[in-house]
Design an enzyme around this catalytic site. Structure first.
Site, PDB file in Angstrom:
ATOM      1  N   PRO A   2     -56.691 -18.350  28.410  1.00  0.00           N
ATOM      2  CA  PRO A   2     -55.585 -17.705  27.709  1.00  0.00           C
ATOM      3  C   PRO A   2     -54.286 -18.565  27.933  1.00  0.00           C
ATOM      4  O   PRO A   2     -53.908 -18.585  29.025  1.00  0.00           O
ATOM      5  CB  PRO A   2     -55.464 -16.468  27.687  1.00  0.00           C
ATOM      6  CG  PRO A   2     -56.306 -15.862  28.925  1.00  0.00           C
ATOM      7  CD  PRO A   2     -57.153 -17.067  29.217  1.00  0.00           C
ATOM      8  N   GLU A   3     -53.457 -19.020  26.857  1.00  0.00           N
ATOM      9  CA  GLU A   3     -52.333 -19.468  26.885  1.00  0.00           C
ATOM     10  C   GLU A   3     -51.225 -18.546  26.369  1.00  0.00           C
ATOM     11  O   GLU A   3     -51.680 -17.384  26.105  1.00  0.00           O
ATOM     12  CB  GLU A   3     -52.393 -20.959  26.195  1.00  0.00           C
ATOM     13  CG  GLU A   3     -53.205 -22.042  26.882  1.00  0.00           C
ATOM     14  CD  GLU A   3     -53.285 -23.444  26.317  1.00  0.00           C
ATOM     15  OE1 GLU A   3     -52.241 -23.685  25.999  1.00  0.00           O
ATOM     16  OE2 GLU A   3     -54.072 -24.080  26.355  1.00  0.00           O
ATOM     17  N   LYS A  57     -47.423 -16.861  31.469  1.00  0.00           N
ATOM     18  CA  LYS A  57     -49.028 -16.356  31.003  1.00  0.00           C
ATOM     19  C   LYS A  57     -49.373 -15.083  31.520  1.00  0.00           C
ATOM     20  O   LYS A  57     -50.548 -14.790  31.694  1.00  0.00           O
ATOM     21  CB  LYS A  57     -49.768 -17.416  31.207  1.00  0.00           C
ATOM     22  CG  LYS A  57     -49.852 -18.730  30.414  1.00  0.00           C
ATOM     23  CD  LYS A  57     -50.797 -19.739  30.492  1.00  0.00           C
ATOM     24  CE  LYS A  57     -50.537 -20.803  31.465  1.00  0.00           C
ATOM     25  NZ  LYS A  57     -51.623 -21.990  31.539  1.00  0.00           N
ATOM     26  N   HIS A 115     -68.546  -4.996  33.648  1.00  0.00           N
ATOM     27  CA  HIS A 115     -67.149  -5.808  34.014  1.00  0.00           C
ATOM     28  C   HIS A 115     -65.982  -5.433  34.190  1.00  0.00           C
ATOM     29  O   HIS A 115     -64.901  -5.951  34.384  1.00  0.00           O
ATOM     30  CB  HIS A 115     -67.320  -7.190  33.156  1.00  0.00           C
ATOM     31  CG  HIS A 115     -68.537  -7.791  33.202  1.00  0.00           C
ATOM     32  ND1 HIS A 115     -69.001  -8.440  34.406  1.00  0.00           N
ATOM     33  CD2 HIS A 115     -69.420  -8.018  32.410  1.00  0.00           C
ATOM     34  CE1 HIS A 115     -70.218  -8.965  34.070  1.00  0.00           C
ATOM     35  NE2 HIS A 115     -70.443  -8.675  32.677  1.00  0.00           N
ATOM     36  N   ARG A 134     -65.861 -12.961  34.484  1.00  0.00           N
ATOM     37  CA  ARG A 134     -65.668 -14.044  35.454  1.00  0.00           C
ATOM     38  C   ARG A 134     -64.889 -13.959  36.369  1.00  0.00           C
ATOM     39  O   ARG A 134     -64.842 -14.576  37.612  1.00  0.00           O
ATOM     40  CB  ARG A 134     -65.383 -15.396  34.655  1.00  0.00           C
ATOM     41  CG  ARG A 134     -66.644 -15.764  33.777  1.00  0.00           C
ATOM     42  CD  ARG A 134     -66.274 -17.256  33.373  1.00  0.00           C
ATOM     43  NE  ARG A 134     -66.568 -18.115  34.238  1.00  0.00           N
ATOM     44  CZ  ARG A 134     -66.080 -19.551  34.166  1.00  0.00           C
ATOM     45  NH1 ARG A 134     -65.742 -19.888  32.807  1.00  0.00           N
ATOM     46  NH2 ARG A 134     -66.394 -20.231  35.028  1.00  0.00           N
ATOM     47  N   ARG A 172     -38.649 -37.610  37.295  1.00  0.00           N
ATOM     48  CA  ARG A 172     -39.874 -37.384  37.543  1.00  0.00           C
ATOM     49  C   ARG A 172     -40.759 -38.473  37.354  1.00  0.00           C
ATOM     50  O   ARG A 172     -40.561 -39.162  36.193  1.00  0.00           O
ATOM     51  CB  ARG A 172     -40.477 -35.977  36.677  1.00  0.00           C
ATOM     52  CG  ARG A 172     -39.503 -34.845  37.039  1.00  0.00           C
ATOM     53  CD  ARG A 172     -40.215 -34.033  37.919  1.00  0.00           C
ATOM     54  NE  ARG A 172     -39.591 -32.667  38.193  1.00  0.00           N
ATOM     55  CZ  ARG A 172     -40.039 -31.669  38.831  1.00  0.00           C
ATOM     56  NH1 ARG A 172     -41.328 -31.761  39.400  1.00  0.00           N
ATOM     57  NH2 ARG A 172     -39.385 -30.585  38.951  1.00  0.00           N
ATOM     58  N   ARG A 280     -57.542 -33.160  33.703  1.00  0.00           N
ATOM     59  CA  ARG A 280     -57.643 -32.634  32.431  1.00  0.00           C
ATOM     60  C   ARG A 280     -58.012 -33.398  31.299  1.00  0.00           C
ATOM     61  O   ARG A 280     -57.435 -34.645  31.019  1.00  0.00           O
ATOM     62  CB  ARG A 280     -56.286 -31.708  32.270  1.00  0.00           C
ATOM     63  CG  ARG A 280     -55.955 -30.774  33.354  1.00  0.00           C
ATOM     64  CD  ARG A 280     -56.862 -29.722  33.907  1.00  0.00           C
ATOM     65  NE  ARG A 280     -57.198 -28.839  32.697  1.00  0.00           N
ATOM     66  CZ  ARG A 280     -56.156 -27.871  32.471  1.00  0.00           C
ATOM     67  NH1 ARG A 280     -55.201 -27.357  33.445  1.00  0.00           N
ATOM     68  NH2 ARG A 280     -56.678 -27.158  31.483  1.00  0.00           N
TER      69      ARG A 280
END
Ligand code: ZN
Length: 299
Positions: A2-3, A57, A115, A134, A172, A280
């Site tokens: 989830p974002e 999040k 779960h 999970r 950066r 990623r």
């Protein structure tokens, strides 16, 4: 995983049913998910849930407990969700990685029971369960004013002005994709939405962030627009989509680059490509998002 939009959707759902209720008893059956290793949620007994909010999040339950104001912080990890069992059977599910349905059947209830790692029982007889197949999620108790520090995250795109974003970029050398994913710097954006933001701003994912100070305002605006749209879209779909097999949010159909490698770009004649940035999978259009400062790319 989830974002921000998915977590925001979960928070909005919980906000309708949880605040104002007093907890009679908290029970924890998976102590490893609780950061301090405590087996009992004794501190939570008798607390009233004042509000449910999102920080980056993470989900923040503000509690008015006999010991004073406290924060229960929950991170959903990959598959964390909240379940509210219904008196007439079945349950309401609030989750971020899959589409939830307003009611679940007996088979799903059995899986939920297997779960379920924490249960809050309210004075009114209702319950709130934390379910996580999970087990990458976690939760912990923190002083109310130290929650952001305890999470170690930066502001999310809704919490900062362009000048702050620009300052975060200065000096950066990390690729912009990696910087936007770094929760310590900017919270809330994950792999899917970063790819979408960079596509819509025409920026190559490998561009060093320090070279994009002039683009900070545009990036911030695009981030907000995409996140807002995703929140809105997911919210609408949550109520009526019932395909239990589909792990797709409503915003899936709106994605312009993520998961579309090999497909035609919607803006040019080019093709969406996939590369790996900082480990990623990264989707972009090489024509619409050219590398900067490389003469060969400017032909
Ligand atoms: Zn293109």
């Amino acid at each position: 995983m989830p974002e921000l939009p998915e977590v925001e959707t979960v928070v909005r759902g919980l906000r309708d049913v949880i605040p104002g209720r007093r907890i009679r008893r908290g029970r924890l059956s998976a102590p490893d998910l609780y950061h301090t290793g405590s087996r009992r949620l004794g501190w939570i007994d008798g607390a009233r849930v004042v509000s449910v909010d999102r920080i980056g999040k993470a989900i923040l339950f503000t509690l008015d407990s006999p010991a004073g104001a406290r924060a229960l912080v929950v991170h959903l990890g990959m598959t964390g969700r909240f379940v509210v069992p219904q008196a007439q059977g079945g349950a309401r599910v609030f989750q971020g990685d899959e589409i939830s349905s307003p009611g679940v059947g007996a088979g799903e209830m059995a899986s939920i029971g297997r779960h379920c790692h924490a249960r809050l029982r309210f004075e009114d007889g209702g319950e709130l369960w934390y379910v996580d197949p999970r087990r990458f999620g976690y939760f912990y108790l923190a002083p109310l004013d130290g929650v952001r520090e305890s999470l170690g995250i930066g502001p999310d795109p809704f919490e900062m002005r362009p000048r702050r974003m620009r300052a975060l970029f200065e000096g950066r050398t990390a690729p912009i994709k990696s910087l936007l994913l770094n929760q310590k710097v900017i919270a809330g954006l994950g792999n899917i939405y970063v790819d979408e933001v960079l596509y819509r701003t025409g920026l190559h994912p490998l561009t060093p962030a320090g070279r994009l100070c002039e683009d900070a305002a545009g990036l911030l605006e695009a981030s907000r627009r995409i996140l807002r749209s995703a929140i809105r879209f997911r919210g609408t779909t949550l109520r009526d989509y019932r395909d239990a097999a589909g792990r797709r949010g409503g915003y899936q159909q709106r994605l312009l680059v993520y998961g579309r490698e090999g497909e035609a770009c919607g803006k040019c004649d080019g093709e969406i490509r996939k590369i790996v940035v900082g480990g990623r999978g990264t989707h972009f259009c090489p024509a619409c998002q050219p590398r900067r400062g490389r003469p060969a790319a400017r032909r």
